[in-house]
Design an enzyme around this catalytic site. Structure first.
Site, PDB file in Angstrom:
ATOM      1  N   LYS A   1       0.806  -1.182   0.085  1.00 22.61           N
ATOM      2  CA  LYS A   1      -0.116  -0.131  -0.068  1.00 22.61           C
ATOM      3  C   LYS A   1       0.849   1.128   0.002  1.00 22.61           C
ATOM      4  CE  LYS A   1      -2.559  -3.497   1.198  1.00 22.61           C
ATOM      5  NZ  LYS A   1      -3.405  -4.307   0.390  1.00 22.61           N
TER       6      LYS A   1
HETATM    7  C1  LIG Z   1      -3.957  -5.641   1.417  1.00 18.54           C
HETATM    8  C2  LIG Z   1      -5.547  -6.025   1.604  1.00 18.54           C
HETATM    9  C3  LIG Z   1      -5.977  -6.347   2.896  1.00 18.54           C
HETATM   10  C4  LIG Z   1      -5.057  -6.999   4.012  1.00 18.54           C
HETATM   11  O1  LIG Z   1      -4.317  -6.108   4.421  1.00 18.54           O
HETATM   12  P1  LIG Z   1      -3.258  -6.829   5.558  1.00 18.54           P
HETATM   13  O2  LIG Z   1      -2.669  -5.334   6.358  1.00 18.54           O
HETATM   14  O3  LIG Z   1      -1.967  -7.259   4.765  1.00 18.54           O
HETATM   15  O4  LIG Z   1      -3.684  -7.642   6.391  1.00 18.54           O
HETATM   16  C5  LIG Z   1      -7.392  -6.587   2.840  1.00 18.54           C
HETATM   17  N1  LIG Z   1      -8.293  -5.937   2.056  1.00 18.54           N
HETATM   18  C6  LIG Z   1      -7.718  -5.422   1.120  1.00 18.54           C
HETATM   19  C7  LIG Z   1      -8.780  -5.177  -0.162  1.00 18.54           C
HETATM   20  C8  LIG Z   1      -6.425  -5.249   0.735  1.00 18.54           C
HETATM   21  O5  LIG Z   1      -5.796  -4.853  -0.375  1.00 18.54           O
END
Ligand SMILES: *Cc1c(COP(=O)(O)O)cnc(C)c1O
Length: 369
Positions: free
Chosen positions: A174
């Protein structure tokens, strides 16, 4: 994706190490306040990941066995998994192929008398039309999976502003990253207090607070909680990264506009773009291939890899994975089409125009056959 760090993150971590307090403490509290204020949320509760934030959101909403929760299949699989963690049933709904997001109509098609909640994902950073979904389905609890959407804009406010329950990710995939990490933002102060307790084993007083006040009174464990804490090491990085968010979004939007211009000559190719009611942070820059593209999507990924371009398949569809074989999924034609015919192109803050031209040239060459 590549994280964008500078010396300030190194200095912030070094300071935490020198302080002797590295677990959840004052930096976590500071990061929570700063993040909630940036997003326009009432309260922020920092946790170990977006997955654990979503799990807590479902626990706070008291969702459990016998309940159904509508989720998009077109999402990272954690969106569906958290529903399974609480013993409820994820029911997959289709998406609008223009945005990759649920709509009031696709949610409506998945409703049953057992539906309690919907997890609305702002997929790849593209804001979902949450107000439309709320207005059409006033009885549903709406949880926002804003994992990808820090810095995106929805109806002139930050995505997640005023959300009852929204979950965020700080995974390096992200924009804003703490290595691993997440946040739950919410409006209700009592729910926020319970979330803080649940993330720390159900303790009546946090370890950091006991330390800060010098209290020797033993804590009690008010309910069965979890260890979903973030560390001060992570939060120190998060505070610095939050200060870079606007710059990160601006640069990604510039690069995205440049991609769109460079790829405009490929007939029928569709690139992700802003919806009419908001702005994406372009966490994922995806393109969908036209039916008559000279090669299939997987063939194209291999073709690009040979030319030094590391692209990836588009957003996954959870209902096509073995983990959800046999799960309830109605007709999901837009989901299946988009997951099979889209790919995500490289996009990161420090990407140069020369890097990007290499991607554009390789795609244009593929399009010519
Ligand atoms: C990355 C992501 C997650 C999971 O995030 P983590 O911090 O790795 O648990 C959940 N939902 C969406 C839409 C994502 O892109």
């Amino acid at each position: 994706m590549r994280p964008w760090f500078g010396k300030a993150e190194e200095a912030a971590v070094a300071e935490v190490i020198a302080s002797g307090w590295v677990a959840q403490g004052p930096r976590v509290a500071e990061f929570e306040r700063a993040f909630a204020s940036r997003i326009g949320a009432g309260h922020g509760v920092a946790v170990s990941s977006c997955t654990t934030a979503l799990h807590l959101a479902l626990v706070l909403a008291e969702i459990g066995p016998g309940d159904e929760v509508i989720v998009p299949s077109l999402s990272f699989i954690a969106t569906a998994n958290v529903v399974t963690y609480v013993g409820a049933e994820p029911v997959f709904a289709d998406i609008d192929p223009a945005t990759g997001n649920l709509t009031a109509k696709t949610v409506g098609a998945a409703l049953t008398p057992r539906t309690r909640a919907v997890i609305v994902v702002h997929q790849g950073g593209v804001p979902a039309d949450v107000a439309e979904i709320r207005a059409a389905h006033p009885g549903l609890i709406v949880i926002e999976d804003a994992a990808c959407a820090a810095g995106s804009v929805y109806r002139d406010r930050p995505v997640g502003a005023g959300a009852e329950l929204a979950a965020w990710s700080f995974h390096p995939r992200k924009l804003l990253t703490t290595g691993e990490g997440g946040m739950l933002t919410l409006t209700d102060a009592d729910l926020a207090a319970r979330a803080r307790r649940l993330r720390e084993h159900g303790m009546s007083v946090s370890a950091a607070d006991r330390h800060a006040t010098g209290s020797t009174a033993p804590e009690s464990y008010l309910e069965v909680g979890f260890n979903y804490r973030m560390t001060d090491l992570q939060a120190a990085v998060g505070i610095v990264q939050l200060g870079r968010l606007a710059e990160m979004v601006a640069r990604r939007r510039e690069l995205a506009a440049r991609y769109r211009e460079g790829l405009a000559g490929i007939p029928g190719l569709r690139a992700v773009t802003d919806p009419p009611y908001g702005q994406t942070n372009y966490q994922s820059f995806w393109v969908a291939l036209p039916e008559d593209f000279p090669m299939g999507r997987d063939e194209l990924l291999a073709y690009l890899a040979k030319r030094g371009v590391s692209a990836r398949r588009g957003i996954m569809a959870a209902h096509l994975e073995p983990a959800y074989a046999g799960a309830r999924a109605g007709e999901l034609p837009a989901t299946e089409w988009l997951t099979r015919n889209s790919l995500i192109l490289p996009l990161f803050h420090a990407m140069t125009e020369a890097d990007q031209d290499q991607v554009i040239e390789a795609l244009c060459a593929a399009a010519e056959g």
